[in-house]
Scaffold this motif. Structure first.
Motif, PDB file in Angstrom:
ATOM      1  N   LYS A  77       0.830  -1.201   0.000  1.00  0.00           N
ATOM      2  CA  LYS A  77       0.000   0.000   0.000  1.00  0.00           C
ATOM      3  C   LYS A  77       0.872   1.262   0.000  1.00  0.00           C
ATOM      4  O   LYS A  77       2.030   1.242   0.414  1.00  0.00           O
ATOM      5  CB  LYS A  77      -0.924   0.013   1.234  1.00  0.00           C
ATOM      6  CG  LYS A  77      -1.798  -1.230   1.365  1.00  0.00           C
ATOM      7  CD  LYS A  77      -2.697  -1.412   0.162  1.00  0.00           C
ATOM      8  CE  LYS A  77      -3.483  -2.696   0.218  1.00  0.00           C
ATOM      9  NZ  LYS A  77      -4.274  -2.932  -1.007  1.00  0.00           N
ATOM     10  N   SER A  78       0.293   2.350  -0.431  1.00  0.00           N
ATOM     11  CA  SER A  78       1.017   3.613  -0.413  1.00  0.00           C
ATOM     12  C   SER A  78       1.209   4.065   1.025  1.00  0.00           C
ATOM     13  O   SER A  78       0.447   3.676   1.911  1.00  0.00           O
ATOM     14  CB  SER A  78       0.245   4.679  -1.197  1.00  0.00           C
ATOM     15  OG  SER A  78      -1.010   4.928  -0.592  1.00  0.00           O
ATOM     16  N   ASN A  88       0.469   6.661   2.715  1.00  0.00           N
ATOM     17  CA  ASN A  88      -0.663   7.294   3.404  1.00  0.00           C
ATOM     18  C   ASN A  88      -1.818   6.319   3.668  1.00  0.00           C
ATOM     19  O   ASN A  88      -2.770   6.639   4.360  1.00  0.00           O
ATOM     20  CB  ASN A  88      -1.183   8.490   2.600  1.00  0.00           C
ATOM     21  CG  ASN A  88      -1.728   8.093   1.239  1.00  0.00           C
ATOM     22  OD1 ASN A  88      -1.187   7.196   0.603  1.00  0.00           O
ATOM     23  ND2 ASN A  88      -2.777   8.770   0.788  1.00  0.00           N
ATOM     24  N   GLU A  89      -1.720   5.081   3.120  1.00  0.00           N
ATOM     25  CA  GLU A  89      -2.760   4.069   3.355  1.00  0.00           C
ATOM     26  C   GLU A  89      -2.393   3.106   4.473  1.00  0.00           C
ATOM     27  O   GLU A  89      -3.266   2.429   5.025  1.00  0.00           O
ATOM     28  CB  GLU A  89      -3.003   3.242   2.093  1.00  0.00           C
ATOM     29  CG  GLU A  89      -3.653   3.974   0.940  1.00  0.00           C
ATOM     30  CD  GLU A  89      -3.838   3.057  -0.257  1.00  0.00           C
ATOM     31  OE1 GLU A  89      -4.993   2.826  -0.647  1.00  0.00           O
ATOM     32  OE2 GLU A  89      -2.831   2.563  -0.798  1.00  0.00           O
ATOM     33  N   ARG A  90      -1.119   3.013   4.796  1.00  0.00           N
ATOM     34  CA  ARG A  90      -0.657   1.945   5.673  1.00  0.00           C
ATOM     35  C   ARG A  90      -1.243   1.995   7.072  1.00  0.00           C
ATOM     36  O   ARG A  90      -1.593   0.964   7.651  1.00  0.00           O
ATOM     37  CB  ARG A  90       0.873   1.944   5.732  1.00  0.00           C
ATOM     38  CG  ARG A  90       1.490   1.496   4.403  1.00  0.00           C
ATOM     39  CD  ARG A  90       2.995   1.623   4.379  1.00  0.00           C
ATOM     40  NE  ARG A  90       3.501   1.372   3.025  1.00  0.00           N
ATOM     41  CZ  ARG A  90       4.740   1.608   2.631  1.00  0.00           C
ATOM     42  NH1 ARG A  90       5.616   2.113   3.502  1.00  0.00           N
ATOM     43  NH2 ARG A  90       5.097   1.362   1.404  1.00  0.00           N
TER      44      ARG A  90
END
Length: 432
Positions: free
Chosen positions: A176-177, A179-181
């Motif tokens: 995931k990117s 900012n998604e983690r």
């Protein structure tokens, strides 16, 4: 190959497979409540089935190809939820059966989850820790977006643990990117506490087994002090159930696992056995404070409570007649096949069904998922208190139906679970 051999063996011996077992249980309960035939068509099949083959480089540099499974049975009540097991018997039929049991289990517990199950067809004892890590990470990558914190949330099962979940979490978050983690911590439950896991999750399933036994004993005016119990499987579930029962004054007299069976009619000290196993490749064989028992004699021992907490289909029509216990508390999924259950019920043996008895694990998983989702951290006492309250509610509902309809506990539990799903479908309708 192993899965095919197991199917051929079942055909030759007439032994009931887990999928046949769960379908017969489902059909019996559905008939008893007059389930809507359209809803029945939906619930008797799975939503999605994923089979993945993936290569992994071994420590010696050679490549092995593994087969992994994830079966998503139903998500009418919420995201798919269920464990991943590493075992040679894992195949598509086993995953289907276990996924269906998870659907009934989460529904009975009143959780906002559906049911799923899966794993890898593997004997983990044949691989190093480093190899198991690579196998787990590669399996997670192969599953891809078929799992997710609001879609399908895996958890530990047979031969998987908190470390396995930590590897899955790290691998999934790495895809995931940045900012998604932080919003994907609840993609798995049963994690180490330091990696976002919940206090009490390690003992939740075993504690739930103990609570169900305690509630059943109170319902029948039975004092657990001095009662003798036997346990098949002394992993996480068997150990914690035994420990809490021992604290209640009950006596563990025999244990069976893959290494053999042991017995001491004066009592096996639970923590001493657990410590011994930690230095003996997690095997009970050779424990100095117990004698060797022939495996075929285990279920026929003179005891009050029998806790099968290993694999499915352990109590069959071949050994059910020999059982002397007053109560079977199903710590494992599907340990008692349909023919054996009929024999036991006719003998007056009570059975606390798996979807109730071992539901403490998925309830604990729900608490972990909720904490991760809301950015909360609960103390152990709070977790155990909430778990006890939830299980008491489930047990009471099952006993009310059991007594009101003069039926067995499994039929009552299945009926409650299926009716909740039926209601959801009837209220929402079928798209389009």
């Amino acid at each position: 190959m192993i899965a095919q051999e197991e199917k051929e063996k079942r055909q030759k011996t007439g032994k009931q497979g887990m999928l046949e077992n769960v379908m017969r249980q489902f059909n019996h309960a559905s008939d008893s409540i007059g389930l809507n035939p359209d809803i029945r068509k939906i619930l008797e099949i799975t939503n999605n089935e994923l089979v993945v083959h993936f290569p992994v480089k071994m420590d010696d540099g050679n490549v092995e190809v593994f087969t992994g499974y994830r079966v998503q049975h139903n998500n009418a009540l919420g995201p798919y939820k269920g464990g991943l097991r590493y075992h040679p018997t894992v195949d598509i039929d086993a995953a289907r059966a276990l996924a269906m049991w998870m659907t009934w289990k989460t529904s009975l517990a009143g959780l906002p989850f559906g049911g799923a199950k899966g794993g890898i067809q593997i004997d983990p004892a044949k691989y190093s820790a480093a190899e198991l890590e690579r196998i787990t990470r590669r399996f997670t990558y192969a599953l891809g977006d078929n799992i997710g914190p609001e879609l399908d949330i895996p958890a530990p099962d047979v031969n998987t643990n908190a470390q396995t979940m930590a590897w899955i979490l790290d691998t999934y978050m790495s895809t995931k990117s940045p900012n998604e983690r932080s919003s994907n911590l609840h993609v798995v439950t049963g994690k180490p506490v330091g990696a976002g896991g919940s206090e009490g999750r390690d003992r939740a399933t075993g504690y739930g087994v103990y609570l169900c036994i305690k509630f059943w004993a109170a319902h029948n005016n039975i004092d657990l002090k001095g009662r003798k119990f036997i346990v098949q499987g002394f992993g996480n579930v068997g150990y914690w159930a035994s420990r809490f029962l021992e604290e209640e004054g009950a006596l563990l007299i025999a244990v069976q696992d893959a290494s053999g069976s042991i017995i001491n009619r004066k009592g096996i000290p639970v923590d001493e056995l657990f410590t011994y196993m930690a230095g003996n490749k997690n095997a009970v064989a050779g424990f100095p404070r117990a004698d060797v028992l022939r495996n075929e004699e285990f279920f026929g021992l003179d005891c009050d409570i029998c806790i099968p907490a290993a694999l499915g289909n352990q109590i069959t029509d071949k050994n059910a007649d020999a059982i002397k216990a007053l109560l079977i508390a199903e710590g494992a999924n599907g340990p008692t096949d349909v023919q054996a259950e009929k024999i036991l019920l006719e003998k007056g043996v009570a059975i606390i069904p798996d979807i109730l008895c071992n539901s403490g694990g998925v309830i604990g998983s729900y608490f972990e998922w909720l904490q991760n989702r809301n950015g909360e951290i609960w103390q152990l006492e709070e977790v155990m208190e909430k778990l006890q309250k939830k299980l008491r509610e489930s047990f009471s509902r099952v006993m009310r139906v059991t007594d009101d309809k003069n039926t067995d506990m499994r039929t009552a539990a299945f009926s409650i679970a299926i009716e909740r799903l039926e209601q959801a479908y009837m209220q929402r309708g079928i798209f389009p």
